[in-house]
Design an enzyme around this catalytic site. Structure first.
Site, PDB file in Angstrom:
ATOM      1  N   GLU A   1      44.438  33.488  20.421  1.00  0.00           N
ATOM      2  CA  GLU A   1      44.460  32.065  20.055  1.00  0.00           C
ATOM      3  C   GLU A   1      45.832  31.462  20.365  1.00  0.00           C
ATOM      4  O   GLU A   1      45.941  30.316  20.815  1.00  0.00           O
ATOM      5  CB  GLU A   1      44.148  31.898  18.568  1.00  0.00           C
ATOM      6  CG  GLU A   1      42.718  32.299  18.213  1.00  0.00           C
ATOM      7  CD  GLU A   1      42.554  32.464  16.708  1.00  0.00           C
ATOM      8  OE1 GLU A   1      42.462  31.456  16.024  1.00  0.00           O
ATOM      9  OE2 GLU A   1      42.535  33.616  16.229  1.00  0.00           O
TER      10      GLU A   1
ATOM     11  N   HIS B   1      27.856  26.331  32.379  1.00  0.00           N
ATOM     12  CA  HIS B   1      27.664  25.449  31.205  1.00  0.00           C
ATOM     13  C   HIS B   1      27.634  26.259  29.910  1.00  0.00           C
ATOM     14  O   HIS B   1      27.065  25.819  28.916  1.00  0.00           O
ATOM     15  CB  HIS B   1      26.383  24.623  31.325  1.00  0.00           C
ATOM     16  CG  HIS B   1      26.193  23.978  32.662  1.00  0.00           C
ATOM     17  ND1 HIS B   1      26.635  22.711  32.956  1.00  0.00           N
ATOM     18  CD2 HIS B   1      25.646  24.459  33.807  1.00  0.00           C
ATOM     19  CE1 HIS B   1      26.340  22.427  34.221  1.00  0.00           C
ATOM     20  NE2 HIS B   1      25.760  23.478  34.763  1.00  0.00           N
TER      21      HIS B   1
ATOM     22  N   TYR C   1      73.629  12.318  40.673  1.00  0.00           N
ATOM     23  CA  TYR C   1      73.547  12.974  39.379  1.00  0.00           C
ATOM     24  C   TYR C   1      73.559  11.935  38.262  1.00  0.00           C
ATOM     25  O   TYR C   1      74.269  10.933  38.327  1.00  0.00           O
ATOM     26  CB  TYR C   1      74.728  13.948  39.189  1.00  0.00           C
ATOM     27  CG  TYR C   1      74.714  14.618  37.823  1.00  0.00           C
ATOM     28  CD1 TYR C   1      73.985  15.784  37.625  1.00  0.00           C
ATOM     29  CD2 TYR C   1      75.387  14.052  36.735  1.00  0.00           C
ATOM     30  CE1 TYR C   1      73.927  16.380  36.369  1.00  0.00           C
ATOM     31  CE2 TYR C   1      75.337  14.649  35.484  1.00  0.00           C
ATOM     32  CZ  TYR C   1      74.610  15.805  35.307  1.00  0.00           C
ATOM     33  OH  TYR C   1      74.552  16.402  34.075  1.00  0.00           O
TER      34      TYR C   1
ATOM     35  N   ASN D   1      40.827  38.913  13.113  1.00  0.00           N
ATOM     36  CA  ASN D   1      41.072  37.676  13.856  1.00  0.00           C
ATOM     37  C   ASN D   1      41.855  37.929  15.145  1.00  0.00           C
ATOM     38  O   ASN D   1      42.793  38.718  15.156  1.00  0.00           O
ATOM     39  CB  ASN D   1      41.830  36.681  12.979  1.00  0.00           C
ATOM     40  CG  ASN D   1      40.987  36.186  11.821  1.00  0.00           C
ATOM     41  OD1 ASN D   1      39.755  36.118  11.938  1.00  0.00           O
ATOM     42  ND2 ASN D   1      41.623  35.877  10.710  1.00  0.00           N
TER      43      ASN D   1
ATOM     44  N   ASN E   1      78.496  19.008  38.867  1.00  0.00           N
ATOM     45  CA  ASN E   1      77.173  18.607  39.346  1.00  0.00           C
ATOM     46  C   ASN E   1      76.574  19.615  40.321  1.00  0.00           C
ATOM     47  O   ASN E   1      75.402  19.985  40.204  1.00  0.00           O
ATOM     48  CB  ASN E   1      77.243  17.220  40.000  1.00  0.00           C
ATOM     49  CG  ASN E   1      77.695  16.153  39.019  1.00  0.00           C
ATOM     50  OD1 ASN E   1      77.780  16.417  37.821  1.00  0.00           O
ATOM     51  ND2 ASN E   1      78.009  14.961  39.507  1.00  0.00           N
TER      52      ASN E   1
ATOM     53  N   LYS F   1      67.071  21.775  31.232  1.00  0.00           N
ATOM     54  CA  LYS F   1      67.240  23.209  30.937  1.00  0.00           C
ATOM     55  C   LYS F   1      66.359  23.728  29.822  1.00  0.00           C
ATOM     56  O   LYS F   1      65.736  24.783  29.938  1.00  0.00           O
ATOM     57  CB  LYS F   1      68.704  23.492  30.617  1.00  0.00           C
ATOM     58  CG  LYS F   1      69.546  23.468  31.856  1.00  0.00           C
ATOM     59  CD  LYS F   1      71.016  23.447  31.528  1.00  0.00           C
ATOM     60  CE  LYS F   1      71.747  22.710  32.601  1.00  0.00           C
ATOM     61  NZ  LYS F   1      71.440  21.252  32.669  1.00  0.00           N
TER      62      LYS F   1
ATOM     63  N   LYS G   1      37.374  40.139   7.973  1.00  0.00           N
ATOM     64  CA  LYS G   1      37.819  39.473   9.195  1.00  0.00           C
ATOM     65  C   LYS G   1      38.731  40.336  10.063  1.00  0.00           C
ATOM     66  O   LYS G   1      39.583  41.056   9.578  1.00  0.00           O
ATOM     67  CB  LYS G   1      38.572  38.185   8.850  1.00  0.00           C
ATOM     68  CG  LYS G   1      37.714  37.091   8.254  1.00  0.00           C
ATOM     69  CD  LYS G   1      36.706  36.491   9.236  1.00  0.00           C
ATOM     70  CE  LYS G   1      37.334  35.518  10.197  1.00  0.00           C
ATOM     71  NZ  LYS G   1      37.819  34.295   9.539  1.00  0.00           N
TER      72      LYS G   1
ATOM     73  N   SER H   1      42.393  38.662   7.382  1.00  0.00           N
ATOM     74  CA  SER H   1      42.427  37.404   6.644  1.00  0.00           C
ATOM     75  C   SER H   1      42.935  37.701   5.248  1.00  0.00           C
ATOM     76  O   SER H   1      42.621  38.739   4.667  1.00  0.00           O
ATOM     77  CB  SER H   1      41.022  36.806   6.581  1.00  0.00           C
ATOM     78  OG  SER H   1      40.908  35.946   5.468  1.00  0.00           O
TER      79      SER H   1
HETATM   80  N1  ARG Z   1      76.099  20.005  31.305  1.00  0.00           N
HETATM   81  C1  ARG Z   1      75.807  19.251  32.463  1.00  0.00           C
HETATM   82  C2  ARG Z   1      74.370  19.409  32.866  1.00  0.00           C
HETATM   83  O1  ARG Z   1      73.760  20.306  32.423  1.00  0.00           O
HETATM   84  C3  ARG Z   1      76.682  19.685  33.583  1.00  0.00           C
HETATM   85  C4  ARG Z   1      76.971  18.658  34.583  1.00  0.00           C
HETATM   86  C5  ARG Z   1      77.802  17.592  33.998  1.00  0.00           C
HETATM   87  N2  ARG Z   1      78.287  16.699  34.998  1.00  0.00           N
HETATM   88  C6  ARG Z   1      78.835  15.526  34.678  1.00  0.00           C
HETATM   89  N3  ARG Z   1      79.257  14.824  35.646  1.00  0.00           N
HETATM   90  N4  ARG Z   1      78.962  15.139  33.444  1.00  0.00           N
HETATM   91  O2  ARG Z   1      73.818  18.628  33.627  1.00  0.00           O
END
Ligand code: ARG
Length: 470
Positions: A302, A168, A329, A297, A122, A337, A295, A289
């Protein structure tokens, strides 16, 4: 699952979705639980964190020096394997932390088991991700600076180029192209200062918070924090393992930056359209195009505009993940992530594309100036002249000018093409001098107030911008 045959296991899988799984809960569990497919991106940060932790455990006499040294050497070996792509990541080992630890065990044997003393995944993952975001911020800051540099170069080259300024999306007053481009330099400047803020605020080290409550071992959190480039240890262990503010801030500043990028991209799309024809993208940033041979583009612009959607989505998604989480946690936090990685990649790519487009876009200065002269864009200059020279209250000047605009529109001409007699029919005191302020160049030259669009200002502002940002 003792004694049950493969067939039996299959039978127990869910009838609706079990076809792809060998066993019901086991395989599904691995699939939902494993993060290694994405958190392997944290390998360098994870190993740096482990090395700092190991060195601290040795220095504090918590683990024996010979085991510690074996661990440090093993971690270096693993880093080499991961850098060269030789490492066999294993989903069964769930995440980057367990993959490293299992390999360490292969390399150095039982001593490897001492590394996880006084820490938890954690605090480990929070530390890894903070370092990753910190590095990402540094990279993004450089990319944002490159965009500013390209904008400032173009602004300086077009300090005196007149274009219509819009409100505007209606022609409002003439402005200079350089001034318009420098507006984006300011926006990106604020984005960069948000990056610096985020970096400063995140720089407290979670390592040593352990699972949530701290540890009974006599660890030195100052030492690990400083070894990893943090300003100090995070003060509260519960907060340290559950805090993802830095991720929200990263995604939030990313969303604002992406909005800025999208607005600039939209201007490029507009400027490059046939009815505007203010600008032309280089071949490198134009696509054809498959059907219409004429064209060109602006696909890259975009896509920069569109990718803003994912960034905002990532921010919203993470806020929703966090909103109901009790301390400390919870595995929900693993969902932090992918949005971070995706947003970092999206922003880096978008910034590179925008920088490339701005660096070699060409502007049609004549066309822009011509457009600036349409739509009675110097009406405000006329009203200001009535105030300045004839001493009229602005409201009355506004009315008189409005009548003159109507006259010009009826005649199908620009304000500066009206006769003096036309002018005097609305206001007898007007003299021929008024025509001096009605040209678009005079108009922009006159707007020399601080922050205004006058070419002399733009030249000065470009120099200032270089000093402030580059
Ligand atoms: N892979 C987990 C995460 O990204 C790591 C931490 C996991 N901790 C746990 N107590 N299961 O959060």
């Amino acid at each position: 699952m003792s004694g049950r045959s493969h067939k039996d296991k299959k039978k127990s899988a869910n009838a609706l979705w079990g076809g792809r799984f060998d066993a019901a809960p086991g395989a599904v569990m691995e699939e939902i639980n494993a993060s290694i497919d994405f958190d392997r991106k944290l390998f360098a940060q994870d190993i740096a964190g482990s090395k700092a932790h190991c060195a601290m455990l040795m220095a504090q006499g918590i683990i024996p020096a010979d085991d510690g040294n074996a661990i440090l050497a093993g971690l270096d070996t693993i880093l080499g394997e991961m850098e060269s792509g030789d490492f066999a990541f294993d989903r069964a080992l769930e995440d980057i932390h367990m993959n490293v630890e299992a390999r360490l065990n292969e390399l150095v044997g039982e001593a490897a088991g001492r590394l996880h003393t006084a820490r938890s995944r954690n605090d480990q993952v929070a530390t890894d991700l903070k370092i990753w975001v910190r590095d990402a911020l540094d990279g993004l800051d450089g990319a944002a600076q490159d965009l500013q540099s390209a904008l400032i170069d173009q602004a300086e080259s077009h300090a005196a180029a007149v274009m219509p300024g819009f409100t505007h999306l209606q022609t409002a007053q003439p402005v200079t192209l350089g001034h318009h481009l420098l507006a984006y330099v300011e926006m990106v400047g604020r984005d960069r200062s948000r990056m610096a803020d985020c970096r400063r605020r995140l720089n407290e080290c979670p390592l040593g918070a352990a699972a949530l409550a701290g540890t009974a071992f006599p660890i030195d959190r100052e030492a690990t924090a400083s070894a990893l480039g943090f300003d100090g240890p995070a003060a509260n262990s519960l907060d340290a393992v559950s805090d993802r503010d830095f991720v929200v801030e990263f995604l939030g500043l990313g969303a604002i930056l992406a909005v800025h990028m999208s607005r600039l991209a939209e201007e490029i799309v507009l400027w490059c359209s046939e009815p505007f024809a203010f600008a032309r993208l280089s071949d490198a940033f134009s696509t054809g195009s498959s059907m219409m041979p004429q064209k060109r583009n602006p696909d890259a612009a975009e896509l920069v505009r569109a990718k803003c959607g994912r960034v905002i989505g990532a921010l919203t998604g993470l806020l929703v993940v966090l909103k109901g989480l009790p301390l400390a946690y919870a595995k929900d936090l693993q969902e932090d992530k992918e949005p971070v990685f995706q947003v970092a990649d999206t922003l880096a790519l978008g910034l590179a594309a925008l920088t490339g487009m701005i660096a070699d876009i060409t502007f049609n200065a004549e066309r822009m100036k011509d457009a600036a002269g349409r739509g009675q864009a110097t009406a405000t200059d006329l009203a200001d002249w009535l105030v300045r020279v004839l001493g009229m209250p602005f409201r009355r000047a506004h009315r008189v000018t409005g009548a003159l605009v109507r006259r010009a529109d009826e005649k199908g001409c620009a304000l500066d093409q009206l006769d003096l007699a036309d002018m005097q029919a609305e206001e007898a005191a007007i003299t021929a001098e008024v025509f001096d302020v009605l040209g678009v160049e005079n108009s922009v030259n006159s707007r020399a107030s601080f922050g205004g669009t006058a070419p002399a200002n733009v030249r000065r502002a470009a120099v200032e911008a270089r000093r402030r940002f580059l």
